[in-house]
Structure formats: structure tokens, C-alpha cells
Design a protein around this motif. Sequence first.
Motif, mmCIF file in Angstrom:
data_model
loop_
_atom_site.group_PDB
_atom_site.id
_atom_site.type_symbol
_atom_site.label_atom_id
_atom_site.label_comp_id
_atom_site.label_asym_id
_atom_site.label_seq_id
_atom_site.Cartn_x
_atom_site.Cartn_y
_atom_site.Cartn_z
ATOM 1 N N VAL A 170 -8.887 23.492 -26.095
ATOM 2 C CA VAL A 170 -8.267 24.791 -25.828
ATOM 3 C C VAL A 170 -7.815 24.821 -24.370
ATOM 4 C CG1 VAL A 170 -8.685 27.288 -25.681
ATOM 5 C CG2 VAL A 170 -9.673 25.968 -27.562
ATOM 6 N N LYS A 171 -6.632 25.341 -24.143
ATOM 7 C CA LYS A 171 -6.081 25.435 -22.789
ATOM 8 C C LYS A 171 -7.035 26.179 -21.855
ATOM 9 C CE LYS A 171 -2.121 27.473 -20.350
ATOM 10 N NZ LYS A 171 -0.929 28.348 -20.520
ATOM 11 N N ILE A 172 -7.225 25.652 -20.654
ATOM 12 C CA ILE A 172 -8.053 26.332 -19.654
ATOM 13 C C ILE A 172 -7.282 27.544 -19.143
ATOM 14 C CG2 ILE A 172 -9.167 26.145 -17.395
ATOM 15 C CD1 ILE A 172 -9.358 23.073 -17.947
ATOM 16 N N GLU A 173 -7.810 28.719 -19.445
ATOM 17 C CA GLU A 173 -7.183 29.972 -19.006
ATOM 18 C C GLU A 173 -8.309 30.955 -18.705
ATOM 19 O OE1 GLU A 173 -3.771 33.154 -20.511
ATOM 20 O OE2 GLU A 173 -4.247 31.374 -21.698
ATOM 21 N N VAL A 174 -8.569 31.131 -17.432
ATOM 22 C CA VAL A 174 -9.705 31.952 -16.996
ATOM 23 C C VAL A 174 -9.202 33.153 -16.201
ATOM 24 C CG1 VAL A 174 -11.835 32.005 -15.652
ATOM 25 C CG2 VAL A 174 -11.246 29.955 -16.968
ATOM 26 N N LEU A 175 -9.599 34.333 -16.638
ATOM 27 C CA LEU A 175 -9.248 35.577 -15.963
ATOM 28 C C LEU A 175 -10.431 35.994 -15.100
ATOM 29 C CD1 LEU A 175 -7.927 37.331 -19.168
ATOM 30 C CD2 LEU A 175 -6.505 36.381 -17.373
ATOM 31 N N GLY A 176 -10.203 36.121 -13.793
ATOM 32 C CA GLY A 176 -11.317 36.423 -12.918
ATOM 33 C C GLY A 176 -10.944 37.271 -11.725
ATOM 34 N N PRO A 177 -11.927 37.570 -10.887
ATOM 35 C CA PRO A 177 -11.714 38.481 -9.762
ATOM 36 C C PRO A 177 -10.991 37.821 -8.592
ATOM 37 C CG PRO A 177 -13.958 37.675 -9.764
ATOM 38 C CD PRO A 177 -13.325 37.143 -11.013
ATOM 39 N N PRO A 178 -10.397 38.629 -7.706
ATOM 40 C CA PRO A 178 -9.702 38.117 -6.520
ATOM 41 C C PRO A 178 -10.671 37.805 -5.392
ATOM 42 C CG PRO A 178 -9.560 40.501 -6.576
ATOM 43 C CD PRO A 178 -10.276 40.091 -7.841
ATOM 44 N N PRO A 179 -10.197 37.213 -4.296
ATOM 45 C CA PRO A 179 -11.081 36.836 -3.180
ATOM 46 C C PRO A 179 -11.812 38.009 -2.531
ATOM 47 C CG PRO A 179 -9.013 35.652 -3.023
ATOM 48 C CD PRO A 179 -8.841 36.673 -4.107
ATOM 49 N N THR A 180 -11.295 39.235 -2.647
ATOM 50 C CA THR A 180 -11.952 40.395 -2.037
ATOM 51 C C THR A 180 -13.199 40.833 -2.804
ATOM 52 O OG1 THR A 180 -10.465 41.833 -3.293
ATOM 53 C CG2 THR A 180 -9.850 41.341 -1.015
ATOM 54 N N SER A 181 -13.408 40.266 -3.972
ATOM 55 C CA SER A 181 -14.496 40.699 -4.850
ATOM 56 C C SER A 181 -15.798 39.967 -4.548
ATOM 57 C CB SER A 181 -14.097 40.440 -6.309
ATOM 58 O OG SER A 181 -15.200 40.600 -7.165
ATOM 59 N N GLY A 182 -16.902 40.726 -4.573
ATOM 60 C CA GLY A 182 -18.217 40.098 -4.433
ATOM 61 C C GLY A 182 -18.524 39.203 -5.615
ATOM 62 N N THR A 183 -17.960 39.542 -6.777
ATOM 63 C CA THR A 183 -18.152 38.687 -7.950
ATOM 64 C C THR A 183 -17.514 37.322 -7.720
ATOM 65 O OG1 THR A 183 -18.247 40.584 -9.450
ATOM 66 C CG2 THR A 183 -17.682 38.473 -10.432
ATOM 67 N N ARG A 184 -16.359 37.310 -7.044
ATOM 68 C CA ARG A 184 -15.713 36.030 -6.732
ATOM 69 C C ARG A 184 -16.586 35.209 -5.784
ATOM 70 N NH1 ARG A 184 -10.217 34.483 -6.689
ATOM 71 N NH2 ARG A 184 -9.971 32.520 -5.552
ATOM 72 N N ASP A 223 -2.624 26.790 -10.111
ATOM 73 C CA ASP A 223 -1.543 26.353 -10.994
ATOM 74 C C ASP A 223 -1.473 27.155 -12.288
ATOM 75 O OD1 ASP A 223 -3.874 25.481 -12.143
ATOM 76 O OD2 ASP A 223 -3.305 23.365 -12.246
ATOM 77 N N GLY A 224 -2.154 28.293 -12.326
ATOM 78 C CA GLY A 224 -2.089 29.148 -13.510
ATOM 79 C C GLY A 224 -3.298 29.074 -14.418
ATOM 80 N N ALA A 225 -4.176 28.102 -14.216
ATOM 81 C CA ALA A 225 -5.374 28.003 -15.054
ATOM 82 C C ALA A 225 -6.351 29.137 -14.740
ATOM 83 C CB ALA A 225 -6.050 26.649 -14.862
ATOM 84 N N TYR A 226 -6.370 29.559 -13.465
ATOM 85 C CA TYR A 226 -7.194 30.699 -13.064
ATOM 86 C C TYR A 226 -6.250 31.848 -12.713
ATOM 87 C CZ TYR A 226 -10.687 33.551 -10.652
ATOM 88 O OH TYR A 226 -11.532 34.588 -10.267
ATOM 89 N N ILE A 227 -6.454 32.993 -13.340
ATOM 90 C CA ILE A 227 -5.574 34.142 -13.150
ATOM 91 C C ILE A 227 -6.361 35.267 -12.502
ATOM 92 C CG2 ILE A 227 -4.111 35.833 -14.323
ATOM 93 C CD1 ILE A 227 -4.132 33.654 -16.687
ATOM 94 N N GLU A 228 -5.955 35.661 -11.299
ATOM 95 C CA GLU A 228 -6.608 36.773 -10.623
ATOM 96 C C GLU A 228 -6.236 38.065 -11.338
ATOM 97 O OE1 GLU A 228 -5.836 36.755 -6.445
ATOM 98 O OE2 GLU A 228 -6.778 34.802 -6.139
ATOM 99 N N ALA A 229 -7.245 38.752 -11.859
ATOM 100 C CA ALA A 229 -6.995 39.930 -12.686
ATOM 101 C C ALA A 229 -7.318 41.235 -11.971
ATOM 102 C CB ALA A 229 -7.809 39.825 -13.978
ATOM 103 N N GLY A 230 -7.447 41.194 -10.650
ATOM 104 C CA GLY A 230 -7.714 42.414 -9.894
ATOM 105 C C GLY A 230 -9.160 42.850 -9.984
ATOM 106 N N GLU A 231 -9.413 44.081 -9.493
ATOM 107 C CA GLU A 231 -10.786 44.602 -9.435
ATOM 108 C C GLU A 231 -11.174 45.379 -10.691
ATOM 109 O OE1 GLU A 231 -12.836 43.799 -7.265
ATOM 110 O OE2 GLU A 231 -11.736 43.222 -5.461
#
Length: 350
Positions: A170-184, A223-231
Motif C-alpha cells: 500500500v502506498k505510504i501516505e501519512v497525515l500528520g501534524p506540522p512542526p509547530t505541534s507538540g505531537t510532531r 515528497d508527498g508521503a507525509y502530508i501536514e494536515a494542520g492542527e
Amino acid sequence: MTRNILISSLAASIVCAMSTAAHAQAARDSINIVGSSTVYPFTTTVAEQFGRQGKFKTPKVESTGTGGGLKLFCNGVGPQYPDIANASRRVKPAELANCAQNGVKEVVEIKVGYDGIVLAQSKAGAPLIVTRKDVFLALAKTVPDPANPTSLIPNPYTTWKDVNKTLPAVKIEVLGPPPTSGTRDSFAELYMEAGCRTYAWLNSLRDQDEPRFKRACDAIREDGAYIEAGENDNLIVQKLGANPGAVGVFGYSYLEENMDKLKGAVVDGVSPSFETVSSGKYPASRPLFIYIKKAHVGVIPGIKEFIDEYVSEKALGSEGYLADKGLIPPSKSEIGKIRDDAKALKPLKL
């Protein structure tokens, strides 16, 4: 005469400034809270309960991310600045130094519980059973070269099966937090660095040259595998529902709230659950905090009372309303000290 005019003008300016400040303070009769999107639903719940009591206005809570919230919090003292910051990681020494530089001399830290950083996916997706090494290889900007494992190359992997032959194609496609996030920040430490350290030469680099280690291990591919999805973690939940192949990164509480639509990936052999996170068995558990600006206590109405509500048994107890929202409460051995420090408004020293 000119000197008298200047003095009169200066005096008028001071009076005007004092009047403006007094008006601003009078206009601020409720608590302002900023920070972590993970802690946001818990603090919002406390704020709503607090507001219903009728003694004080319901606090205003904004989800700005841990880093962004602490920056706003540390900008200064006065009604134009937030009173409390939510954080899904501990405040950094540099952030506390920035607070002090801007006149925020006393900051009170309260640990409000624990959370786990999960990898979640749609229930319709193929089950994902991964190690943190798999996650590092899937998302790192550079990875060890299979032909020369002591050197790094740009990440060539496009599917989970490329990373580990036991995983789905399955294509690597991960939706996650931006650098400002403590979760990141926590994701970098608990997943990326943990996976990175499985390579002996990178692990040794941690002691020899920590900045280089962090550059090698924490940098996420672009390269698009990790997508910053905001807070907005709820947005990630919605996108996972629309894309069964995608994976989302957020706090365990959001997974628990959406168990009808989502499932958690097994990480290093452990499934995320209330029990595995609270016991520390789940490998990506972390503490959650709120930070209080002591200079605002007694000036902005209700801060002390709000803190009392937050650490009360009905909120933070093992059977409290925050546990119902998905928060892992502090242990019985911890809660006494947390309440004592909250009552004393003991300033943090790192």
C-alpha cells in the motif's frame, strides 16, 4: 516653556497609556488559553464545566499547537497575552528562557495526564502491524543505504512493502501534524528517533554529535508521503475515512473517540488502548501539561479556581469526566503532588 510643553505632553501620553491599559484589563474578564490540539478537547471540557458553575465566564480555548501556543504565552505579561498554554510535551529550556526575557518570570507547570501517539487508519484499510524502525524508514527524509548501511540516501520507498516485505503493498501516505505541534515533536522522539536508533552507527551518533543525530533522524520526507494536515486532528479523522490506505498521526484520545470508524496500528507488538498507554507498555506514551502565567493569577478573574477545577477528583480522577473524554489520568502516586503544586502555584525550574 518648551520644556514645560514636553513634560505636559509626556504626562498626557502616560495618562492615556494607563487609561488604555486599564480599559484593556477591564475588558478581559475571562481566561484565555492557547496551545496543543491534543490537550485542547480536555481543557475545553474543563472550561465548559467551569463556565456552567456561573461564578466566572467560560474560558476561551484556542488550538494553536504546542509550539505556537507557548510562543504566544511567552510574549509578555498583560491582558493582551494568554494566561494558560496547553502542551503535549514539556516546555523546552529555550522557551522558558524566552518567557523570562519577555517578563514572564514565573511559570507554573501542571501535568494533567498522559496520552499515546497512535498510527490510526480506517477500519476498511488493511491491518498495519509495524515496528518503529518501519515507521522511520517509511517517513525519514534520508535512510540508510541498503547497499552501504553506514551511509544515508534520499528515501526511495513508495509502499509499506518496500520498507518491510511483511507489510501490505500500500502506498505510504501519512497525515500528520506540522512542526509547530507538540505531537510532531513527540512523534519525532518516540517514533523517528526510536526507529533510527536501531541502526548502531546512528545510535552512537546520538552521544557523539546530537545535532547531527537529530538532523538525520527527525527530518521527515517532503515528497508527498507525509502530508501536514494542520492542527485540526478531526480533519485527519475525516480524511482517513475517505482514504482507507492512509495513516493518521494523532493522540490516542482521538482514536478512542472515533473507534466506530478507525482502528489503531499495532506498534512494536502492542495495540493502543487505555490500559497499554496508562501502564507505559504502549511504546509511544507521553505526558500532557498545562502552563500557567503566575503574574496573571489574581488579576484575570478565575484562574486559580479554574486550576482547582482541572485537578479536582471529578475532573482528573480515575473516574473523572476527563477520563471519559479519553485522557489517561495521572497515577494515584502522582496526583497528590500535582494537586499540591497546583495549590501552591509552584513556579517551574528546569
